[in-house]
Enzyme design. Structure first.
Site, short mmCIF file in Angstrom:
data_model
loop_
_atom_site.label_atom_id
_atom_site.label_comp_id
_atom_site.label_asym_id
_atom_site.label_seq_id
_atom_site.Cartn_x
_atom_site.Cartn_y
_atom_site.Cartn_z
N HIS A 23 1.18 -1.26 0.04
CA HIS A 23 -0.29 0.07 -0.40
C HIS A 23 1.16 1.54 -0.19
O HIS A 23 0.57 1.74 -1.13
CB HIS A 23 -1.20 0.27 1.35
CG HIS A 23 -2.16 1.55 1.43
ND1 HIS A 23 -2.70 1.10 0.96
CD2 HIS A 23 -1.19 2.56 2.18
CE1 HIS A 23 -3.66 2.71 1.13
NE2 HIS A 23 -2.94 3.12 1.83
N GLU A 24 1.85 1.32 0.86
CA GLU A 24 2.68 2.53 0.84
C GLU A 24 3.21 2.54 -0.26
O GLU A 24 3.51 3.74 -0.58
CB GLU A 24 3.99 2.87 2.56
CG GLU A 24 2.68 2.72 3.79
CD GLU A 24 1.88 3.40 4.02
OE1 GLU A 24 1.72 4.52 3.18
OE2 GLU A 24 1.17 3.15 4.92
N GLU A 61 -6.08 8.08 -1.87
CA GLU A 61 -6.17 6.57 -0.11
C GLU A 61 -6.88 4.71 -1.35
O GLU A 61 -6.70 4.22 -1.55
CB GLU A 61 -7.15 7.18 0.72
CG GLU A 61 -5.74 7.74 1.47
CD GLU A 61 -4.83 7.25 1.91
OE1 GLU A 61 -4.34 6.29 1.55
OE2 GLU A 61 -3.54 7.81 2.41
N TYR A 72 -10.44 5.12 2.41
CA TYR A 72 -10.00 3.69 1.23
C TYR A 72 -10.91 3.33 0.92
O TYR A 72 -10.45 2.51 0.27
CB TYR A 72 -9.24 3.25 3.06
CG TYR A 72 -8.18 4.14 3.46
CD1 TYR A 72 -6.89 3.22 3.13
CD2 TYR A 72 -8.31 4.82 4.15
CE1 TYR A 72 -5.67 3.53 3.63
CE2 TYR A 72 -7.54 5.60 4.84
CZ TYR A 72 -6.09 4.94 4.49
OH TYR A 72 -4.62 5.21 4.79
#
Length: 479
Positions: free
Chosen positions: A333-334, A356, A418
Site C-alpha cells: 500500500h505505502e 487513498e 480507503y
C-alpha cells in the site's frame, strides 16, 4: 581606500540589494530548498538554516507567500493532531511538547515582514516588498530550531528511531482557492505540497544511520559526528528517519536501488522482497518509477505505515510472524503511494479518496498479481466491501465531498477514503474492462506525474481512454 569611497561602496551595495527585492528576476526553473541542519540527540533538537528560491508558477501576481510549520501542531496537549484514544500509543512515556521556533527570516537578504498564524502558529505568512509575477522568483532565508516530541508519530522519536516527517517550513500550495493553509488535522494525511528540488546538508551523531528522501552524494566523518549531503529532485516533500540500531540491506530492481532499514532481526530480508515485488509490479502495470532509490524503514511509528517521496515509514509492531501478511499488505500500500501521492499529487484535505482509494485498489492489484485473483476478490469482499457495508448501516453520510475537517472518527475516514474509494476503482474496472482500466492508470500517471490532479482530471482521462461519458458513473458514487 578612503572613507568616502567606503561609504559610496556601502551605499551602492544597499541600493543593489533594495533593487533586487523590488525587481524580482524572471526564473523559469523549479522552486528549490537548501537546508543546512544539525541534529543533537541529547536535546532531541534540530538547528537549521534554510534557503528557498521560490519560483512563482501560479499564474497570479503574489503579494505574500505562506509556509506550513507542521511541528507546531505538537506544542500543546489540548490541540494535538490525535484522538484521545490514540494518545497512550503515541506518547507511551507521557506528553512533552514539540515545536519549531522561527528565529530569523529574510527576503533577498533584507529583513522580512511576517506573521505566525493560528492555530498554534502553524502558518508563516510573509509579506513581499512588491508583487512577484508569474515566472519571477525570490530568495527566502530562514533560521529556525526544531524540538522533537517523545511521540511515536510521523514527527517525533521513540526507543529505536527518530522520525523527521513534516519537520521543516514547507511552502503552502497556491491554487484556485488561494493559499491552502489548512491545519494539521487529526484524521488522514493533511499534507498538500508541490514538487521542488532539495539539497540537504545534514549533520548527525556518527553512530546514526540515516534513511531519507533523495540520494546521498557525500559523507564526511569528524569528531564524533558525520555530515551527509543529500540531493532530491522533483519531490513533493523531504523526510528523514534516523537510528543507531539500523541494519540495511538492498537490491536493485529495474535499475532502482531498493533498501530495507530494520532493527528487528529476521524481517529485513522479507521486507526487502515485499518492497522489490511491489516496485517491479507497479513499474510494469502503471509506469516506471523515476527515482533511483526507494527505502522501506522500520520505525517507532505507532500505526501501520506512512508515505513520503522515496521513503515509507512502517510500524515496528508489524515486524513479527503474526502480522507477516499485514506487513506485506502495508508495504504494498505505502509503495503504491509512491505513484499516487508522491508522483501524481492531489489535495489530500479536500479529495482524500483520490489517492487513498486508488492506492488501496492498486494494493489489491498487487495481491492479485502475487496471490491470485481469488485471494484478491476475497479481501475485497470481506475487508473492503464488507467493512464499508457494515459502516453504512451506522452512518447516513458517506459522501466524498467531506474534507478532513468534516471527519469525526478514524472509522469514518478509513471507510470513505480507503474502502469506498477502492470500491469505485473496482467497479470502474468492471465497467470498462481490464485492458482499458490498465490504460487509464498508465495515462493518468504519465499525464499528471510531478503535477497535482483532481477528481475531474481523473474522469477526463477515463473518458478519453474509453471514448465514453463516465460522469454518471462517478456521480453515482460521490453522494
Amino acid at each position: 581606500m578612503d572613507v568616502k569611497k567606503k561609504l559610496l561602496l556601502g551605499l551602492l551595495a544597499v541600493v543593489i540589494a533594495v533593487l533586487f527585492v523590488y525587481f524580482a528576476l524572471p526564473d523559469k526553473g523549479m522552486t528549490t530548498y537548501l537546508i543546512e541542519a544539525k541534529y543533537d540527540d541529547g536535546s532531541k533538537t534540530v538547528e537549521a538554516v534554510q534557503t528557498v528560491r521560490y519560483v512563482n508558477t501560479t499564474g497570479a501576481s503574489l503579494k505574500e507567500i505562506c509556509f506550513h510549520l507542521y511541528p507546531n501542531a505538537f506544542k500543546s496537549e489540548e490541540n494535538l493532531p490525535f484522538t484521545k484514544e490514540e494518545l497512550p500509543f503515541v506518547y507511551p512515556e507521557g506528553f512533552a511538547p514539540g515545536f519549531i521556533e522561527i528565529e530569523k527570516v529574510t527576503i533577498n537578504g533584507l529583513p522580512a515582514v511576517y506573521t505566525l498564524e493560528e492555530p498554534n502558529d502553524e502558518i508563516l505568512r510573509l509579506t513581499l516588498p512588491r508583487e512577484i509575477k508569474k515566472g519571477e522568483s525570490v530568495n527566502i532565508k530562514m533560521q529556525y530550531k526544531v524540538k522533537l516530541p517523545p511521540a511515536r508519530s510521523r514527527f517525533g522519536y521513540g526507543k529505536n528511531t527518530v522520525q523527521l516527517g513534516n519537520w521543516y517550513p514547507i511552502l503552502s500550495v497556491y491554487d484556485k482557492n488561494g493559499w491552502n493553509n489548512d491545519p494539521y488535522y487529526i484524521f488522514g494525511d493533511p499534507f498538500y505540497s508541490d514538487i521542488a528540488d532539495y539539497k540537504v546538508e545534514l549533520t548527525v551523531p556518527e553512530k546514526f544511520v540515516v534513511a531519507c528522501t533523495g540520494e546521498e552524494k557525500e559523507q564526511k566523518v569528524e569528531k564524533g559526528s558525520k555530515k551527509l549531503v543529500i540531493e532530491a529532485h522533483k519531490v513533493r516533500d523531504f523526510a528523514i528517519v534516523m537510528s543507531d540500531k539500523f541494519k540495511v540491506i538492498e537490491q536493485v530492481v529495474d535499475g532502482i536501488k531498493v533498501k530495507s532499514y530494520y532493527f528487528t532481526e529476521g524481517y529485513g530480508d522479507k521486507v526487502l522482497k515485499f518492497a522489490s515485488d511491489a516496485i517491479k509490479f507497479y513499474n510494469d502495470y502503471i509506469g516506471k518509477y523515476p527515482y533511483k532509490e526507494y527505502s522501506v524503514v522500520e520505525t517507532d511509528f505507532y500505526m501501520g505505515g506512512m508515505e513520503y517521496p522515496q521513503l515509507v515509514m512502517i510500524s515496528k509492531d508489524l515486524y513479527n510472524k503474526a502480522n507477516l501478511f499485514n506487513l506485506e499488505y502495508v508495504i504494498a500500500h505505502e509503495t503504491a503511494h509512491q505513484w499516487w501521492y508522491a508522483l501524481v499529487g492531489n489535495n489530500q484535505i479536500r479529495e482524500s479518496w483520490l489517492d487513498e482509494g486508488l492506492t488501496e485498489y492498486t494494493t489489491l492489484l498487487y495481491i492479485e498479481r502475487y496471490y491470485g485473483k481469488a485471494t484478491a476478490e476475497e479481501i475485497y469482499r470481506l475487508v473492503i466491501e464488507g467493512g464499508f457495508n457494515k459502516f453504512v448501516n451506522n452512518s447516513a453520510d458517506t459522501s466524498f465531498a467531506k474534507t478532513l475537517a468534516d471527519f469525526k472518527e478514524w472509522k469514518e475516514y478509513t471507510n470513505i477514503a480507503y474502502n469506498k474509494g477502492a470500491m469505485v476503482f473496482y467497479n470502474l474496472r468492471k465497467l470498462i474492462g481490464d485492458e482499458d482500466f490498465k490504460k487509464v492508470l498508465q495515462t493518468y500517471y504519465e499525464k499528471y506525474k510531478y503535477k497535482i490532479a483532481t477528481t475531474q482530471d481523473l474522469i477526463d482521462v477515463v473518458d478519453s481512454v474509453t471514448g465514453k461519458d463516465t460522469g454518471g458513473f462517478f456521480q453515482s458514487w460521490f453522494y
